[in-house]
Design an enzyme around this catalytic site. Sequence first.
Site, short mmCIF file in Angstrom:
data_model
loop_
_atom_site.label_atom_id
_atom_site.label_comp_id
_atom_site.label_asym_id
_atom_site.label_seq_id
_atom_site.Cartn_x
_atom_site.Cartn_y
_atom_site.Cartn_z
N ASN A 169 0.84 -1.19 0.00
CA ASN A 169 0.00 0.00 0.00
C ASN A 169 0.89 1.25 0.00
O ASN A 169 0.51 2.31 -0.46
CB ASN A 169 -0.91 -0.01 1.23
N GLY B 103 -11.30 -1.66 3.35
CA GLY B 103 -10.36 -0.75 2.71
C GLY B 103 -9.80 0.22 3.74
O GLY B 103 -9.99 0.04 4.93
N CYS B 104 -9.13 1.27 3.25
CA CYS B 104 -8.51 2.24 4.16
C CYS B 104 -9.58 3.22 4.64
O CYS B 104 -9.64 4.36 4.18
CB CYS B 104 -7.37 2.95 3.48
N VAL B 105 -10.48 2.79 5.53
CA VAL B 105 -11.66 3.59 5.88
C VAL B 105 -11.37 4.75 6.83
O VAL B 105 -10.58 4.88 7.52
CB VAL B 105 -12.77 2.73 6.52
#
Lengths: 354, 105
Positions: A169, B103-105
């Site tokens: 990421n 996800g990247c919340v």
Amino acid sequence: MARTDIGPPDYRLMLPETITSNYGKWKYHEILKPGVMKHVSETGDELYTVRAGSPRLVSIDFIRDICDIADKYCDGHLRFTSRFNIELMTPKKENVDGIIGDLKKLGLPIGGIGDCISNIVHTQGWIHCHSAATDASGLVKSIMDELYEYFTEFKLHAKLRIAVACCINMCGAVHCSDLAVVGIHTTPPKVNHEKLASTCEIPSVIASCPTGAIRRHSDKNINSVEVREERCMYCGNCYTVCPSMPLADPDGDGVAIYVGGKVSNSRKPPMFSRLAVPFIPNNPPRWPEVTSILKKIVEVYARDSKKYERLGEWIQRIGWERFFALTNIPFTEQHIDDFTYATETFRATTQFKW
Amino acid sequence: MASINLHGNSYEVDEDGFLQEPDKWTEDVAKAMAEMEGITDLNETHWKVMNYLRDYFKQNGIAPMVRKLTKDTGVNLKEMYELFPQGPANSACKWAGLPKPTGCV
């Protein structure tokens, strides 16, 4: 109800007096010694800055300790840099030695300004993140211990930025740093077919895969997905959107090392960092293989580069084959790009060095 | 895996309270979850949003984007937060029995 949408406090309320009165009027600055800077204003005012490294992950006691130093010498003012260093500023030159002494008493190194290795931009790792392929804080501590002298002394010809991200990421700055350590997996995800349908949105899982390796389960009775392992490159994107596809594996996980990125526009345009070492297994708590290879690259670069030359610029000048030869890093088939725009990275010329 | 007790029935939930067994969802589950966040009576608009979410999920296998949700239900985002205290993902989707947003919340 509590007040919402009030934003952060106005930074102007927290500036030291010297900065408020000279805002936008600075004439020049100079670096006096490692970790100490002087800014001079058009009004003649001077501002001395002492920069110290911090581990980024700190306790409130740590914050209070540096607040005490700020109270003692800087009228209660301090700041953090964009690489998590601490800066204490004072208009009085005689305060500088006191600040340095007190910071050293806390065990903080003074440095990080100028042609040196400043702090490492890093991420959560095993401290807090669920998708980490390696640790961040442990790795950073090991690397900075090995390269400590480059933080506190001027031993390089230009800045050298190091960043650590614990999965691809790539939170932070690994894709644009001179040296970058990225956590990677080497095993495909293990699909939990019983749980998948109730915890994940299957279309999102399928769409999350950059190589199209995920498709619906071939058995119509099973509401789940299948991974074509020969197409999987273990990025872990599917695990990010679906908790039923874990792929962390203590033996398979490790790090890759990237080199040669930069963000500034000075001399050459900004560059992405590129793969130097495809895989090193995790070896906590000190990651000796990782630190030794980073140190090797830094030493060769420090010896071979010219003044002002960033690591990426140095590699552009000498060529990648010379870089691999000088650093003794083996060139493997993993180094050859095979993703969407791979052809652009191939050599379309007869120019090369034996 | 934790479980919660709603009106005498036990349901498996994750650490954020999202239902892990979507088949067991009933309107009573939604009511009980809303109560836990301080909404005691669910009105027509609450149900319009939740039914839309359930239908959309059934048809498409994913939760709708916020734009799609507000456009199709006619409830704008501000009103959505007034109806569902923690917003469309953390409250509306949870009460409607959809999987937890990832996800990247």
